[in-house]
Design a protein around this motif. Structure first.
Motif, PDB file in Angstrom:
ATOM      1  N   THR A 173      -1.328  -5.574   4.877  1.00  0.00           N
ATOM      2  CA  THR A 173      -2.109  -6.618   4.217  1.00  0.00           C
ATOM      3  C   THR A 173      -3.139  -7.266   5.141  1.00  0.00           C
ATOM      4  O   THR A 173      -3.913  -8.113   4.685  1.00  0.00           O
ATOM      5  N   GLN A 174      -3.158  -6.905   6.408  1.00  0.00           N
ATOM      6  CA  GLN A 174      -4.035  -7.587   7.356  1.00  0.00           C
ATOM      7  C   GLN A 174      -5.483  -7.122   7.224  1.00  0.00           C
ATOM      8  O   GLN A 174      -5.756  -5.947   6.979  1.00  0.00           O
ATOM      9  N   THR A 175      -6.394  -8.066   7.390  1.00  0.00           N
ATOM     10  CA  THR A 175      -7.824  -7.756   7.337  1.00  0.00           C
ATOM     11  C   THR A 175      -8.510  -7.956   8.684  1.00  0.00           C
ATOM     12  O   THR A 175      -9.727  -7.824   8.781  1.00  0.00           O
ATOM     13  N   ASP A 176      -7.744  -8.278   9.711  1.00  0.00           N
ATOM     14  CA  ASP A 176      -8.279  -8.481  11.054  1.00  0.00           C
ATOM     15  C   ASP A 176      -7.652  -7.444  11.979  1.00  0.00           C
ATOM     16  O   ASP A 176      -6.433  -7.220  11.937  1.00  0.00           O
ATOM     17  N   VAL A 177      -8.457  -6.814  12.797  1.00  0.00           N
ATOM     18  CA  VAL A 177      -7.974  -5.736  13.660  1.00  0.00           C
ATOM     19  C   VAL A 177      -6.910  -6.252  14.617  1.00  0.00           C
ATOM     20  O   VAL A 177      -5.858  -5.604  14.812  1.00  0.00           O
ATOM     21  N   LYS A 178      -7.129  -7.407  15.216  1.00  0.00           N
ATOM     22  CA  LYS A 178      -6.174  -7.925  16.194  1.00  0.00           C
ATOM     23  C   LYS A 178      -4.858  -8.323  15.523  1.00  0.00           C
ATOM     24  O   LYS A 178      -3.777  -8.121  16.092  1.00  0.00           O
ATOM     25  N   ARG A 179      -4.926  -8.885  14.329  1.00  0.00           N
ATOM     26  CA  ARG A 179      -3.684  -9.224  13.617  1.00  0.00           C
ATOM     27  C   ARG A 179      -2.954  -7.957  13.188  1.00  0.00           C
ATOM     28  O   ARG A 179      -1.721  -7.911  13.194  1.00  0.00           O
ATOM     29  N   MET A 180      -3.698  -6.931  12.807  1.00  0.00           N
ATOM     30  CA  MET A 180      -3.055  -5.670  12.452  1.00  0.00           C
ATOM     31  C   MET A 180      -2.313  -5.088  13.656  1.00  0.00           C
ATOM     32  O   MET A 180      -1.169  -4.624  13.547  1.00  0.00           O
ATOM     33  N   LEU A 181      -2.954  -5.114  14.827  1.00  0.00           N
ATOM     34  CA  LEU A 181      -2.298  -4.618  16.029  1.00  0.00           C
ATOM     35  C   LEU A 181      -1.110  -5.503  16.406  1.00  0.00           C
ATOM     36  O   LEU A 181      -0.135  -5.018  17.003  1.00  0.00           O
ATOM     37  N   ALA A 182      -1.173  -6.792  16.059  1.00  0.00           N
ATOM     38  CA  ALA A 182      -0.045  -7.680  16.329  1.00  0.00           C
ATOM     39  C   ALA A 182       1.175  -7.276  15.509  1.00  0.00           C
ATOM     40  O   ALA A 182       2.289  -7.171  16.038  1.00  0.00           O
ATOM     41  N   HIS A 242     -13.027  -8.444  12.015  1.00  0.00           N
ATOM     42  CA  HIS A 242     -12.676  -8.249  10.604  1.00  0.00           C
ATOM     43  C   HIS A 242     -12.814  -6.773  10.266  1.00  0.00           C
ATOM     44  O   HIS A 242     -13.799  -6.124  10.622  1.00  0.00           O
ATOM     45  N   LEU A 243     -11.834  -6.237   9.569  1.00  0.00           N
ATOM     46  CA  LEU A 243     -11.822  -4.800   9.307  1.00  0.00           C
ATOM     47  C   LEU A 243     -13.057  -4.340   8.530  1.00  0.00           C
ATOM     48  O   LEU A 243     -13.533  -3.218   8.727  1.00  0.00           O
ATOM     49  N   SER A 244     -13.577  -5.183   7.660  1.00  0.00           N
ATOM     50  CA  SER A 244     -14.755  -4.781   6.894  1.00  0.00           C
ATOM     51  C   SER A 244     -15.955  -4.517   7.799  1.00  0.00           C
ATOM     52  O   SER A 244     -16.858  -3.755   7.439  1.00  0.00           O
ATOM     53  N   ARG A 245     -15.977  -5.131   8.975  1.00  0.00           N
ATOM     54  CA  ARG A 245     -17.079  -4.945   9.906  1.00  0.00           C
ATOM     55  C   ARG A 245     -16.982  -3.612  10.647  1.00  0.00           C
ATOM     56  O   ARG A 245     -17.926  -3.208  11.324  1.00  0.00           O
ATOM     57  N   TRP A 246     -15.830  -2.951  10.540  1.00  0.00           N
ATOM     58  CA  TRP A 246     -15.631  -1.670  11.223  1.00  0.00           C
ATOM     59  C   TRP A 246     -15.992  -0.483  10.331  1.00  0.00           C
ATOM     60  O   TRP A 246     -15.833   0.667  10.743  1.00  0.00           O
ATOM     61  N   LEU A 280      11.251   6.078   8.019  1.00  0.00           N
ATOM     62  CA  LEU A 280      10.557   5.626   6.820  1.00  0.00           C
ATOM     63  C   LEU A 280       9.509   4.565   7.157  1.00  0.00           C
ATOM     64  O   LEU A 280       8.392   4.591   6.633  1.00  0.00           O
ATOM     65  N   CYS A 281       9.862   3.647   8.053  1.00  0.00           N
ATOM     66  CA  CYS A 281       8.900   2.612   8.452  1.00  0.00           C
ATOM     67  C   CYS A 281       7.739   3.221   9.222  1.00  0.00           C
ATOM     68  O   CYS A 281       6.599   2.737   9.132  1.00  0.00           O
ATOM     69  N   SER A 282       7.994   4.282   9.975  1.00  0.00           N
ATOM     70  CA  SER A 282       6.909   4.966  10.683  1.00  0.00           C
ATOM     71  C   SER A 282       5.917   5.574   9.703  1.00  0.00           C
ATOM     72  O   SER A 282       4.703   5.563   9.938  1.00  0.00           O
ATOM     73  N   LEU A 283       6.438   6.095   8.577  1.00  0.00           N
ATOM     74  CA  LEU A 283       5.548   6.644   7.551  1.00  0.00           C
ATOM     75  C   LEU A 283       4.702   5.538   6.919  1.00  0.00           C
ATOM     76  O   LEU A 283       3.508   5.731   6.658  1.00  0.00           O
ATOM     77  N   VAL A 284       5.320   4.377   6.688  1.00  0.00           N
ATOM     78  CA  VAL A 284       4.562   3.251   6.143  1.00  0.00           C
ATOM     79  C   VAL A 284       3.499   2.806   7.140  1.00  0.00           C
ATOM     80  O   VAL A 284       2.342   2.530   6.779  1.00  0.00           O
ATOM     81  N   ALA A 285       3.883   2.728   8.417  1.00  0.00           N
ATOM     82  CA  ALA A 285       2.939   2.292   9.446  1.00  0.00           C
ATOM     83  C   ALA A 285       1.777   3.258   9.577  1.00  0.00           C
ATOM     84  O   ALA A 285       0.631   2.847   9.835  1.00  0.00           O
ATOM     85  N   ALA A 286       2.044   4.534   9.399  1.00  0.00           N
ATOM     86  CA  ALA A 286       0.970   5.520   9.502  1.00  0.00           C
ATOM     87  C   ALA A 286      -0.119   5.260   8.477  1.00  0.00           C
ATOM     88  O   ALA A 286      -1.299   5.566   8.722  1.00  0.00           O
ATOM     89  N   PHE A 287       0.240   4.642   7.347  1.00  0.00           N
ATOM     90  CA  PHE A 287      -0.751   4.386   6.302  1.00  0.00           C
ATOM     91  C   PHE A 287      -1.841   3.443   6.801  1.00  0.00           C
ATOM     92  O   PHE A 287      -3.034   3.710   6.642  1.00  0.00           O
ATOM     93  N   PHE A 288      -1.440   2.307   7.419  1.00  0.00           N
ATOM     94  CA  PHE A 288      -2.499   1.365   7.802  1.00  0.00           C
ATOM     95  C   PHE A 288      -3.254   1.840   9.032  1.00  0.00           C
ATOM     96  O   PHE A 288      -4.392   1.444   9.252  1.00  0.00           O
ATOM     97  N   TYR A 289      -2.660   2.691   9.842  1.00  0.00           N
ATOM     98  CA  TYR A 289      -3.434   3.274  10.939  1.00  0.00           C
ATOM     99  C   TYR A 289      -4.492   4.240  10.395  1.00  0.00           C
ATOM    100  O   TYR A 289      -5.663   4.188  10.777  1.00  0.00           O
ATOM    101  N   VAL A 290      -4.067   5.115   9.491  1.00  0.00           N
ATOM    102  CA  VAL A 290      -4.995   6.087   8.915  1.00  0.00           C
ATOM    103  C   VAL A 290      -6.058   5.387   8.082  1.00  0.00           C
ATOM    104  O   VAL A 290      -7.215   5.836   8.023  1.00  0.00           O
ATOM    105  N   ARG A 291      -5.704   4.274   7.455  1.00  0.00           N
ATOM    106  CA  ARG A 291      -6.673   3.515   6.661  1.00  0.00           C
ATOM    107  C   ARG A 291      -7.848   3.065   7.521  1.00  0.00           C
ATOM    108  O   ARG A 291      -9.007   3.137   7.090  1.00  0.00           O
ATOM    109  N   VAL A 292      -7.569   2.615   8.733  1.00  0.00           N
ATOM    110  CA  VAL A 292      -8.644   2.191   9.631  1.00  0.00           C
ATOM    111  C   VAL A 292      -9.499   3.388  10.035  1.00  0.00           C
ATOM    112  O   VAL A 292     -10.736   3.291  10.106  1.00  0.00           O
TER     113      VAL A 292
END
Length: 533
Positions: A334-343, A407-411, A465-477
């Motif tokens: 749900t994060q829209t900020d790169v640093k918060r996503m990495l957090a 902000h992710l939209s800026r990337w 299973l959580c690794s598969l979920v995490a892969a989604f937001f990495y690939v999304r970026v």
């Protein structure tokens, strides 16, 4: 009638000087000595010389301490030094080397000036009100806080002491030594100072609460065992009957303080706010080094002192590990900020590390040729630390008029504008996701193997299973960077100085090498062995 007071002269007891193993503790002395020299340099040198001298002092101190630590590792040192207060064993020396290596890379980012118009990432005058005339004058005069370098040296010295503390009182002192400089560093961002100061305040207040929990836990364990030595507590567990309520309460409170530094759920609320608000070089330093020191300290306390009560604290750790993996992986989406996503990514990684910690796979207890929990955690911390600092170094290079564009939209379309930078960041994200041929894959394989060997296979299934979920937001970026249109107001990718270039290159090289040739580092982690008493 007068009373006559007579003083009884007691016989003078023989004074025994404490034995300090200076050679074995020399890396700690070098780091703290460099920090003290930095304080003196800040007090007496003219402003024009301070930055150069502080950078040189910090880098020389880290390099010398690293060389001394490698020499101790070559001698296979295994002893409890400083009257039983500090363990100089394999895990401690391994941790010292990794902390110093990552600190060296972080110092390069701290020293970078070319990405923001000749200014560093740190505020010129921390006491100046944000937006005030004093702040504008300081920026125009290019005033900067060179105190960040001795603060960093104090922080890494405290981390080294924390990872090797064999006494609960030393553990608490080390925690404060590395926490207090971090509170200051988090509030020194040159850009977006209000959010930086807010992050520092949140970190300080929540950290103070966590320290109080830790101190209460130490007091209760001392009341139970009559000693603060980790080995003494283990002996008390083996021989003493009764007092279970004090023991369990002390263990729980101690765990709260340690898990706060790890960033485990539900003690994680500081992580996204602090990661977002702190200067990005400080965020990278904290994300990598603090987690390493905290995890090694956590393992030392629970393996050495509280290993005899494993069946009492293991259920609590199972719940925390599951919550940490699930919350970190899902909320990151749900994060829209790169640093918060990495957090939130770092929170999920803390959960993955806890799986190996809970597995408690040790040599001599069913693990013959496999990977022990200590080896797996030590190796994973390396595979996580290098790409983490590299990823935050990349974040410092994507900028607009307001500073870093987080902000992710800026990337969007960044990979088309700068294929090299986008490709490097994508590779770091793939490593976090655990894609094969990256350091993250071998790290996850190690911790999952150790957890499975230790009987924690349900945790491994949840972690996968959580690794598969995490892969989604990495690939999304990655999709956002390479498969989205480049907007008209896209941020600039600034040309880095040699410091940031070196930091990114070292992080990338380590991520590639640990993914393709993990054997030497795994062997080094295996040679570190287990914690001694």
């Amino acid at each position: 009638m007068s009373a006559v007071l007579t003083a009884q002269v007691l016989p003078l007891a023989d004074f025994v000087a404490p034995k300090i193993e200076y050679n074995e503790l020399m890396p700690l002395f070098v780091v703290f000595g460099a920090a003290c020299l930095g304080v003196l340099a800040e007090a007496f040198l003219p402003r024009t010389w301070r930055h150069l001298v502080q950078v040189a002092l910090a880098i020389v101190g880290v390099v010398v301490a690293g060389v001394l630590t490698v020499l101790l590792m070559a001698d296979d040192k295994q002893l409890v030094a400083a009257q039983g207060a500090i363990s100089v064993d394999g895990p401690a020396l391994y941790t010292w080397v990794i902390l110093l290596a990552l600190t060296l890379i972080s110092l390069l980012l701290f020293a970078e000036r070319s990405v923001d118009g000749g200014l560093s990432a740190f505020a010129g005058q921390a006491a100046a009100v944000p937006g005030s005339e004093a702040e504008r004058e300081g920026t125009a005069a290019k005033v900067e806080h060179s105190e960040v370098f001795p603060l960093t040296m104090f922080a890494v010295g405290g981390m080294m002491l924390f990872a090797s503390a064999n006494d609960l009182l030393v553990l608490f002192v080390a925690l404060e030594v590395f926490s207090l400089p971090l509170y200051l560093l988090c509030g020194l961002a040159r850009r977006r100072r209000l959010i930086s100061q807010e992050a520092a305040m949140k970190y300080f207040l929540l950290g103070a609460f966590a320290s109080a929990f830790l101190l209460f836990g130490i007091a209760l364990l001392y009341g139970y065992a009559g000693t603060m030595s980790l080995g003494g507590i283990a002996d008390a567990l083996a021989t003493q009957t009764g007092g279970d309520a004090i023991l369990l309460a002390g263990t729980g409170l101690l765990g709260v303080g340690l898990l706060f530094k790890v960033g485990a759920v539900p003690f994680h609320s500081w992580t996204p706010d602090v990661y977002q608000g702190a200067p990005t070089p400080v965020t990278g330093f904290m994300a990598a080094c603090t987690k390493i020191a905290a995890f090694v300290g956590l393992m030392r306390v629970f393996y050495v002192a509280l290993g005899g009560t494993r069946w009492d604290w293991a259920p609590m750790m199972w719940v925390i590990a599951i919550l940490t993996m699930v919350v970190g992986s899902i909320v990151a989406i749900t994060q829209t900020d790169v640093k918060r996503m990495l957090a939130y990514s770092s929170i999920a990684h803390a959960g993955f590390l806890l799986t190996a910690f809970i597995g408690l796979a040790q040599a001599g207890s069913g693990v013959l040729n496999g990977i022990t929990s200590t080896q797996a955690v030590l190796f994973y911390l390396v595979t996580y630390g290098f790409p983490t600092i590299g990823a935050f170094a990349v974040v410092t290079l994507v900028r607009d008029a307001g500073g870093e564009a987080t902000h992710l939209s800026r990337w969007a379309g960044l990979g088309k504008k700068s294929p090299l930078l986008g490709g490097i960041f994508a590779f770091f994200l793939l490593s976090f996701a655990g894609i094969p041929l990256t350091a993250g894959f071998t790290g996850k394989w190690a911790v999952f193997t150790a957890a499975w060997t230790g009987g924690a296979w349900p945790l491994v299934l949840i972690a996968v299973l959580c690794s598969l979920v995490a892969a989604f937001f990495y690939v999304r970026v990655i999709v956002l960077m390479f498969f989205s249109d480049l907007p008209d107001d896209a941020p600039d990718v600034v040309l880095p100085g040699w410091q940031t270039t070196a930091a990114v290159a070292l992080g990338l090289a380590a991520t590639v090498v640990l993914g393709l040739v993990p054997g030497p580092m795994l062997d080094l982690a295996a040679r570190a062995g287990e914690f001694i008493r």
